[in-house]
Design a protein around this motif. Structure first.
Motif, PDB file in Angstrom:
ATOM      1  N   VAL A 146      10.148   9.927 -12.551  1.00  0.00           N
ATOM      2  CA  VAL A 146      11.491   9.862 -11.983  1.00  0.00           C
ATOM      3  C   VAL A 146      11.469  10.209 -10.496  1.00  0.00           C
ATOM      4  O   VAL A 146      12.509  10.163  -9.835  1.00  0.00           O
ATOM      5  N   THR A 147      10.302  10.536  -9.958  1.00  0.00           N
ATOM      6  CA  THR A 147      10.166  10.985  -8.578  1.00  0.00           C
ATOM      7  C   THR A 147       9.849   9.821  -7.653  1.00  0.00           C
ATOM      8  O   THR A 147       9.161   8.881  -8.041  1.00  0.00           O
ATOM      9  N   ALA A 148      10.315   9.885  -6.424  1.00  0.00           N
ATOM     10  CA  ALA A 148       9.994   8.865  -5.432  1.00  0.00           C
ATOM     11  C   ALA A 148       8.515   8.878  -5.095  1.00  0.00           C
ATOM     12  O   ALA A 148       7.826   9.881  -5.254  1.00  0.00           O
ATOM     13  N   TYR A 149       8.021   7.713  -4.635  1.00  0.00           N
ATOM     14  CA  TYR A 149       6.631   7.522  -4.203  1.00  0.00           C
ATOM     15  C   TYR A 149       5.636   7.654  -5.351  1.00  0.00           C
ATOM     16  O   TYR A 149       4.506   8.094  -5.150  1.00  0.00           O
ATOM     17  N   TYR A 150       6.037   7.245  -6.550  1.00  0.00           N
ATOM     18  CA  TYR A 150       5.125   7.247  -7.688  1.00  0.00           C
ATOM     19  C   TYR A 150       5.316   5.986  -8.518  1.00  0.00           C
ATOM     20  O   TYR A 150       6.387   5.378  -8.539  1.00  0.00           O
ATOM     21  N   GLY A 151       4.241   5.609  -9.224  1.00  0.00           N
ATOM     22  CA  GLY A 151       4.292   4.542 -10.193  1.00  0.00           C
ATOM     23  C   GLY A 151       4.155   5.108 -11.587  1.00  0.00           C
ATOM     24  O   GLY A 151       3.440   6.096 -11.808  1.00  0.00           O
ATOM     25  N   GLY A 152       4.809   4.483 -12.550  1.00  0.00           N
ATOM     26  CA  GLY A 152       4.735   4.979 -13.913  1.00  0.00           C
ATOM     27  C   GLY A 152       3.332   4.969 -14.475  1.00  0.00           C
ATOM     28  O   GLY A 152       2.908   5.914 -15.152  1.00  0.00           O
ATOM     29  N   THR A 158      -1.376   5.235  -6.091  1.00  0.00           N
ATOM     30  CA  THR A 158      -2.464   5.440  -5.144  1.00  0.00           C
ATOM     31  C   THR A 158      -1.885   5.996  -3.854  1.00  0.00           C
ATOM     32  O   THR A 158      -0.860   5.529  -3.373  1.00  0.00           O
ATOM     33  N   LEU A 159      -2.563   6.987  -3.306  1.00  0.00           N
ATOM     34  CA  LEU A 159      -2.094   7.682  -2.115  1.00  0.00           C
ATOM     35  C   LEU A 159      -2.855   7.211  -0.885  1.00  0.00           C
ATOM     36  O   LEU A 159      -3.717   6.333  -0.963  1.00  0.00           O
ATOM     37  N   ASP A 160      -2.555   7.822   0.256  1.00  0.00           N
ATOM     38  CA  ASP A 160      -3.160   7.439   1.528  1.00  0.00           C
ATOM     39  C   ASP A 160      -4.681   7.356   1.441  1.00  0.00           C
ATOM     40  O   ASP A 160      -5.336   8.263   0.913  1.00  0.00           O
ATOM     41  N   ASN A 161      -5.213   6.252   1.955  1.00  0.00           N
ATOM     42  CA  ASN A 161      -6.662   6.035   2.092  1.00  0.00           C
ATOM     43  C   ASN A 161      -7.390   5.791   0.773  1.00  0.00           C
ATOM     44  O   ASN A 161      -8.618   5.741   0.750  1.00  0.00           O
ATOM     45  N   ALA A 162      -6.662   5.649  -0.325  1.00  0.00           N
ATOM     46  CA  ALA A 162      -7.306   5.332  -1.604  1.00  0.00           C
ATOM     47  C   ALA A 162      -7.768   3.874  -1.603  1.00  0.00           C
ATOM     48  O   ALA A 162      -7.116   2.995  -1.042  1.00  0.00           O
ATOM     49  N   LYS A 163      -8.883   3.643  -2.255  1.00  0.00           N
ATOM     50  CA  LYS A 163      -9.383   2.290  -2.470  1.00  0.00           C
ATOM     51  C   LYS A 163      -9.609   2.139  -3.969  1.00  0.00           C
ATOM     52  O   LYS A 163     -10.599   2.592  -4.518  1.00  0.00           O
ATOM     53  N   LEU A 164      -8.655   1.495  -4.625  1.00  0.00           N
ATOM     54  CA  LEU A 164      -8.665   1.370  -6.080  1.00  0.00           C
ATOM     55  C   LEU A 164      -8.955  -0.068  -6.479  1.00  0.00           C
ATOM     56  O   LEU A 164      -8.326  -1.001  -5.971  1.00  0.00           O
ATOM     57  N   GLY A 181       7.445   0.599 -11.780  1.00  0.00           N
ATOM     58  CA  GLY A 181       7.166   0.867 -13.173  1.00  0.00           C
ATOM     59  C   GLY A 181       5.680   0.896 -13.463  1.00  0.00           C
ATOM     60  O   GLY A 181       5.185   1.776 -14.166  1.00  0.00           O
ATOM     61  N   GLY A 182       4.939  -0.067 -12.896  1.00  0.00           N
ATOM     62  CA  GLY A 182       3.511  -0.165 -13.177  1.00  0.00           C
ATOM     63  C   GLY A 182       2.634   0.559 -12.178  1.00  0.00           C
ATOM     64  O   GLY A 182       2.032   1.589 -12.474  1.00  0.00           O
ATOM     65  N   ILE A 183       2.546   0.012 -10.929  1.00  0.00           N
ATOM     66  CA  ILE A 183       1.645   0.551  -9.904  1.00  0.00           C
ATOM     67  C   ILE A 183       2.411   0.715  -8.599  1.00  0.00           C
ATOM     68  O   ILE A 183       3.078  -0.220  -8.145  1.00  0.00           O
ATOM     69  N   TYR A 184       2.264   1.884  -7.984  1.00  0.00           N
ATOM     70  CA  TYR A 184       2.838   2.132  -6.665  1.00  0.00           C
ATOM     71  C   TYR A 184       1.714   2.520  -5.727  1.00  0.00           C
ATOM     72  O   TYR A 184       0.912   3.418  -6.023  1.00  0.00           O
ATOM     73  N   SER A 185       1.630   1.840  -4.570  1.00  0.00           N
ATOM     74  CA  SER A 185       0.541   2.091  -3.621  1.00  0.00           C
ATOM     75  C   SER A 185       1.109   2.327  -2.237  1.00  0.00           C
ATOM     76  O   SER A 185       1.900   1.526  -1.729  1.00  0.00           O
ATOM     77  N   VAL A 186       0.711   3.425  -1.626  1.00  0.00           N
ATOM     78  CA  VAL A 186       1.225   3.795  -0.307  1.00  0.00           C
ATOM     79  C   VAL A 186       0.049   4.043   0.629  1.00  0.00           C
ATOM     80  O   VAL A 186      -1.001   4.522   0.210  1.00  0.00           O
ATOM     81  N   ALA A 187       0.212   3.694   1.908  1.00  0.00           N
ATOM     82  CA  ALA A 187      -0.861   3.837   2.889  1.00  0.00           C
ATOM     83  C   ALA A 187      -0.481   4.830   3.963  1.00  0.00           C
ATOM     84  O   ALA A 187       0.696   5.049   4.252  1.00  0.00           O
ATOM     85  N   ALA A 188      -1.520   5.401   4.585  1.00  0.00           N
ATOM     86  CA  ALA A 188      -1.312   6.226   5.764  1.00  0.00           C
ATOM     87  C   ALA A 188      -1.040   5.331   6.965  1.00  0.00           C
ATOM     88  O   ALA A 188      -1.076   4.096   6.875  1.00  0.00           O
ATOM     89  N   HIS A 231       3.366  -0.276  -0.179  1.00  0.00           N
ATOM     90  CA  HIS A 231       3.942   0.132   1.091  1.00  0.00           C
ATOM     91  C   HIS A 231       3.181  -0.507   2.246  1.00  0.00           C
ATOM     92  O   HIS A 231       2.114  -1.098   2.074  1.00  0.00           O
ATOM     93  N   GLN A 232       3.696  -0.364   3.434  1.00  0.00           N
ATOM     94  CA  GLN A 232       3.105  -0.972   4.618  1.00  0.00           C
ATOM     95  C   GLN A 232       1.655  -0.516   4.838  1.00  0.00           C
ATOM     96  O   GLN A 232       1.306   0.622   4.550  1.00  0.00           O
ATOM     97  N   GLN A 233       0.845  -1.472   5.327  1.00  0.00           N
ATOM     98  CA  GLN A 233      -0.564  -1.311   5.673  1.00  0.00           C
ATOM     99  C   GLN A 233      -1.505  -1.298   4.475  1.00  0.00           C
ATOM    100  O   GLN A 233      -2.720  -1.191   4.646  1.00  0.00           O
ATOM    101  N   VAL A 234      -1.011  -1.402   3.244  1.00  0.00           N
ATOM    102  CA  VAL A 234      -1.900  -1.521   2.094  1.00  0.00           C
ATOM    103  C   VAL A 234      -2.457  -2.942   2.031  1.00  0.00           C
ATOM    104  O   VAL A 234      -1.738  -3.921   2.221  1.00  0.00           O
ATOM    105  N   VAL A 235      -3.749  -3.057   1.745  1.00  0.00           N
ATOM    106  CA  VAL A 235      -4.400  -4.351   1.575  1.00  0.00           C
ATOM    107  C   VAL A 235      -4.481  -4.632   0.075  1.00  0.00           C
ATOM    108  O   VAL A 235      -5.178  -3.927  -0.662  1.00  0.00           O
ATOM    109  N   VAL A 236      -3.769  -5.641  -0.396  1.00  0.00           N
ATOM    110  CA  VAL A 236      -3.710  -5.957  -1.826  1.00  0.00           C
ATOM    111  C   VAL A 236      -4.374  -7.308  -2.071  1.00  0.00           C
ATOM    112  O   VAL A 236      -4.014  -8.310  -1.451  1.00  0.00           O
ATOM    113  N   THR A 237      -5.334  -7.328  -2.995  1.00  0.00           N
ATOM    114  CA  THR A 237      -6.016  -8.555  -3.408  1.00  0.00           C
ATOM    115  C   THR A 237      -5.927  -8.655  -4.923  1.00  0.00           C
ATOM    116  O   THR A 237      -6.396  -7.751  -5.635  1.00  0.00           O
TER     117      THR A 237
END
Length: 306
Positions: free
Chosen positions: A77-83, A87-93, A116-123, A156-162
């Motif tokens: 229920v918290t902001a900046y999270y995925g259910g 992934t947080l700053d500088n993570a490579k998942l 709901g599924g995946i939330y990814s944020v970048a520094a 979020h901005q600056q994340v590289v998604v493939t």
């Protein structure tokens, strides 16, 4: 740098499972590979959906590979999270042969920036965070959120998604913001959404059956650096306020801002009367910033496809 090899089902609510925490679930804070035997290997926040008080995995600023498993029943229920995964700053998942299924970002008044599924944020650092998904399914996740959110994936901005050889399907997003900011990058997307200045490459994909009561049923993409969609089917998604299939928004034109679509099918999506249901460019500038080759697009606004 080690590999953890899993068999069976792991449930954070079981007394025998320790190390996970409220909100974050289990935080991975080292370079690691976690692998199951198949999608029958299950890691879950609880034994049933909508009952947990945490995500399943949170990945810190490390290089992590997860493969051959199902990740399910996370709930935040918290902001900046995925259910399911955060992934947080500088993570490579990297996810390979993973189902992220039946996770939830539950109802919370005016809470933004979730999935709901995946939330990814970048520094702020350039391209330091990446999310790579292959042969995986992001399906049947839900988000009840205010703005800047999605049922399946939000980055979020600056994340590289493939993303390749995968499905984003049957995710549901319910916005509590109503028609605020129409066709904007703050839209609550059904399948996948994005908050400006990121990178996206999608190939050999199905985006289908996702729904939102906001804008952008399948995908809501805004101000990305040259996103590329190749061999992507976007079909049978719906957005009750508009842009049932793909919402594209950008305020600039030029090579680095072009949405490039090739060998793709965007059809049978549903939206609102008076606007195209399949492809919706926010305005003529956004429509100009589209390069397309060999596609079938059933209906389009602010962009004439060849």
């Amino acid at each position: 740098g080690d590999t953890i090899d899993l068999t069976g089902t792991f449930t954070w609510s079981d007394a025998g499972e320790t190390g996970d925490a409220t909100i974050a679930g289990y935080t991975i804070s080292k370079n690691l590979t976690i692998q199951g035997q198949s999608r029958a290997t299950i890691v879950q926040a609880a034994s049933s959906a909508n009952t947990a008080d945490r995500s399943v995995f949170t990945v810190g600023g490390f290089t992590v590979t997860i493969k051959k498993m199902t990740i399910r029943n996370g709930n935040v229920v918290t902001a900046y999270y995925g259910g399911g995964i955060t992934t947080l700053d500088n993570a490579k998942l990297t996810l390979t042969q993973v189902d992220v299924r039946n996770n939830t970002a539950a109802s919370a008044t005016n809470v933004m920036n979730r999935a709901g599924g995946i939330y990814s944020v970048a520094a702020a650092n350039f391209r330091d965070t990446s999310l790579t998904i292959n042969e995986s399914n992001i399906v049947e996740n839900t988000c009840t959120c205010y703005l800047y959110a999605a049922g399946g994936i939000w980055f979020h901005q600056q994340v590289v998604v493939t993303i390749s050889n995968s499905t984003i399907g049957n995710n549901v997003a319910t916005s509590t913001s109503g028609a605020t900011y129409p066709y904007d990058y703050s839209s609550v997307a059904g399948g996948m959404g994005h908050f400006r200045f990121g990178y996206l490459i999608m190939s050999n994909m199905i985006v289908a059956g996702n729904t939102t009561n906001n804008y952008g049923g399948g995908l809501a993409l805004s101000n990305l650096y040259e996103p590329i969609l190749t061999n992507v089917t976007i079909a049978n998604n719906s957005a009750s306020l508009g842009a049932g299939g793909l919402l594209w928004s950008t305020g600039v034109t030029g090579t680095n801002s072009q949405l490039r679509i090739k060998n793709s099918l965007i059809v049978n999506n549903t939206g609102v009367s008076g606007a195209s249901s399949d492809f919706y460019a926010y305005n003529s500038t956004a429509g100009t910033a589209v390069t397309e080759t060999y596609n079938i697009v059933e209906t389009s606004t602010s962009k004439t496809f060849n």
